[in-house]
Motif scaffolding. Structure first.
Motif, PDB file in Angstrom:
ATOM      1  N   HIS A  52      47.326 116.423  50.243  1.00 38.53           N
ATOM      2  CA  HIS A  52      47.461 116.378  51.699  1.00 38.53           C
ATOM      3  C   HIS A  52      46.369 115.508  52.297  1.00 38.53           C
ATOM      4  N   PRO A  56      45.741 116.005  59.181  1.00 42.15           N
ATOM      5  CA  PRO A  56      47.166 116.151  59.449  1.00 42.15           C
ATOM      6  C   PRO A  56      47.539 116.117  60.931  1.00 42.15           C
ATOM      7  N   THR A  69      54.449 116.633  56.799  1.00 39.85           N
ATOM      8  CA  THR A  69      53.264 117.438  57.087  1.00 39.85           C
ATOM      9  C   THR A  69      53.616 118.712  57.842  1.00 39.85           C
TER      10      THR A  69
END
Length: 221
Positions: A52, A56, A69
């Motif tokens: 990730h 985000p 996401t």
């Protein structure tokens, strides 16, 4: 097909990706090159949802019109299994399973009917020149054959995107050349989008576009 905006990745105080923007069209073959440590594999892992980004809320990652996401872990795993295929340098075949069984694993995870999965696996192995090798384990296959099994595994669920990390880095020059040509044949046959991280200049230059990464950023697009 793939749209990424302002992708950052930090490991503690080390910033590996520094606001990467990327747009890849459906059916494109794009290579990513750069020195070791430039952030290529980290970027590929984020594009593949295996990792990730660190920001985000201030970035975007859309694959096949889905903002990944925003997906929860279970939905993200399902999305990855269905839409993304992976090819790694060290193929990562399970040694105790046959070529056919290795190819079928993503289909089994998707809960595809066993007969349909094995039929599709045989079609792919035949297409890749591995007829008669269905029941051979990885130790009984050459390096090039093992990598073609890994390619078949990546294709089994008909994913939209194939991500490859140094796919020919562990092959001799002849096997590497066969694999490189195969990617373009697969694009023609199945229409997949390919993103390939590579140090192989020949493969990089064959791509529709070559992106160069330096110090966590794409500097040449």
């Amino acid at each position: 097909m793939i749209s990424a905006r302002n992708i950052e990745k930090n490991y503690g105080k080390l910033q590996v990706l520094k606001g990467v923007d990327l747009a890849i069209k459906k059916g494109e073959i794009v290579s990513i090159v750069g020195a070791s440590g430039a952030g290529k594999t980290t970027l590929l892992q984020i594009l593949g949802t295996l990792d990730h980004q660190s920001n985000p809320k201030d970035s975007e990652l859309r694959i096949n019109e889905v903002e990944v996401t925003e997906l929860k872990d279970k939905d993200l795993a399902l999305f990855r299994n269905e839409h993304i295929g992976f090819i790694f340098q060290f193929h990562q075949l399970l040694p105790e399973f046959t070529a056919l069984e290795n190819v079928c694993i993503p289909a089994y995870i998707k809960r595809t009917d066993t007969q349909k999965a094995e039929e599709r696996a045989r079609e792919l192995l035949d297409f890749l020149g591995l007829t008669g090798r269905y029941h051979h384990k990885p130790s009984e296959l050459s390096g090039g054959e093992q990598q073609r099994v890994a390619v078949a595994r990546a294709l089994i669920n008909n994913p939209s995107v194939i991500l490859a990390d140094e796919p020919s880095g562990n092959l001799d020059s002849e096997s590497a050349d066969v694999l490189h040509k195969l990617f373009f044949q697969l694009r023609k046959e199945f229409g997949q989008t390919f993103v390939i991280v590579t140090h192989n200049e020949e493969l990089a230059n064959m791509a529709d576009r070559k992106l160069t990464m330096v110090d966590g950023q794409i500097v040449k697009n």
